[in-house]
Design a protein around this motif. Structure first.
Motif, short mmCIF file in Angstrom:
data_model
loop_
_atom_site.label_atom_id
_atom_site.label_comp_id
_atom_site.label_asym_id
_atom_site.label_seq_id
_atom_site.Cartn_x
_atom_site.Cartn_y
_atom_site.Cartn_z
N GLN A 1 -6.66 0.24 8.28
CA GLN A 1 -5.52 -0.09 7.54
C GLN A 1 -4.92 1.27 7.12
OE1 GLN A 1 -6.92 -2.21 4.16
NE2 GLN A 1 -4.72 -2.49 3.25
N THR A 2 -3.63 1.18 7.07
CA THR A 2 -2.80 2.40 6.76
C THR A 2 -1.50 1.97 5.78
OG1 THR A 2 -3.30 3.44 8.91
CG2 THR A 2 -1.28 4.14 7.76
N ARG B 1 0.59 5.54 -6.03
CA ARG B 1 -0.57 5.78 -5.16
C ARG B 1 -1.82 5.68 -5.65
NH1 ARG B 1 -1.58 9.25 -0.50
NH2 ARG B 1 -3.59 10.46 -0.48
N GLU B 2 -2.26 5.86 -6.97
CA GLU B 2 -3.39 5.76 -7.36
C GLU B 2 -3.79 4.12 -7.39
OE1 GLU B 2 -3.74 7.34 -11.43
OE2 GLU B 2 -3.22 9.15 -10.85
N GLU B 3 -2.77 3.15 -7.48
CA GLU B 3 -3.17 1.76 -7.37
C GLU B 3 -3.31 1.44 -5.91
OE1 GLU B 3 0.50 0.19 -9.24
OE2 GLU B 3 -0.16 0.62 -11.38
N ALA B 4 -2.64 2.21 -5.09
CA ALA B 4 -2.74 1.82 -3.98
C ALA B 4 -4.40 2.12 -3.25
CB ALA B 4 -1.75 2.53 -2.85
N LEU C 1 0.89 12.22 2.77
CA LEU C 1 0.27 11.44 3.68
C LEU C 1 -0.36 10.00 3.42
CD1 LEU C 1 -1.88 14.14 5.31
CD2 LEU C 1 0.33 13.23 6.16
N PRO C 2 -0.09 9.10 4.14
CA PRO C 2 -0.47 7.74 4.12
C PRO C 2 -1.94 7.50 3.63
CG PRO C 2 -0.18 7.89 6.30
CD PRO C 2 0.24 9.11 5.60
#
Length: 147
Positions: free
Chosen positions: A40-41, A53-56, A133-134
């Motif tokens: 997954q990306t 980003r933290e939630e992701a 970066l992802p």
């Protein structure tokens, strides 16, 4: 995340031969003794204060934990293996075998199993990379023992 596709890819990588040279295959980045697949990306560049980003990242870790539950049903509970000391050792000049040296640069820890009736290790980890970066949920199959 499509759990069935992730499990199918892990099964495929467990069965595939390792290449003799580093390169990209249809399913993974591979080299002598390992395959690393992005299960997954996330999207690309992250902006703002980092909350998104933290939630992701939390969601990616939850997805890893969901896959861990399924693989635990197959192989028993995983080892939780920190790669932080591997990174420190690599940065100090120690020669750490792949895929562990590369993983330690952007994956803080992995859930790790030794697949029964096999000399292969299977690991799941979340690549946090650099802020630009992802995020990636990685599946790793290797015959190289963890350092």
């Amino acid at each position: 995340m499509d759990i069935a596709k992730c499990l199918a890819l892990i099964d495929l990588l467990c069965a595939e031969e390792f290449p003799t040279a580093h390169g990209r295959t249809e399913h993974a980045e591979s080299g002598p003794g390992y395959h690393i697949a992005a299960l997954q990306t996330s999207g690309g560049f992250w902006e703002g204060d980092g909350t998104e980003r933290e939630e992701a990242a939390a969601q990616y870790e939850a997805d890893r934990d969901g896959l861990t539950e399924l693989l635990t049903g197959r192989w028993g509970p995983p080892q939780r293996f920190s790669l932080r000391s591997v990174l420190v050792r690599t940065m100090a000049g120690e020669d750490i075998e792949e895929p562990w040296a590369e993983l330690s640069e952007h994956v803080p820890d992995v859930h790790l199993w030794q697949a029964p009736a096999s000399d292969r290790w299977v690991a799941l980890g979340v690549s946090h990379g650099y802020r630009e970066l992802p995020l990636q949920l990685l599946g790793v199959v290797t015959d190289t023992d963890p350092p």
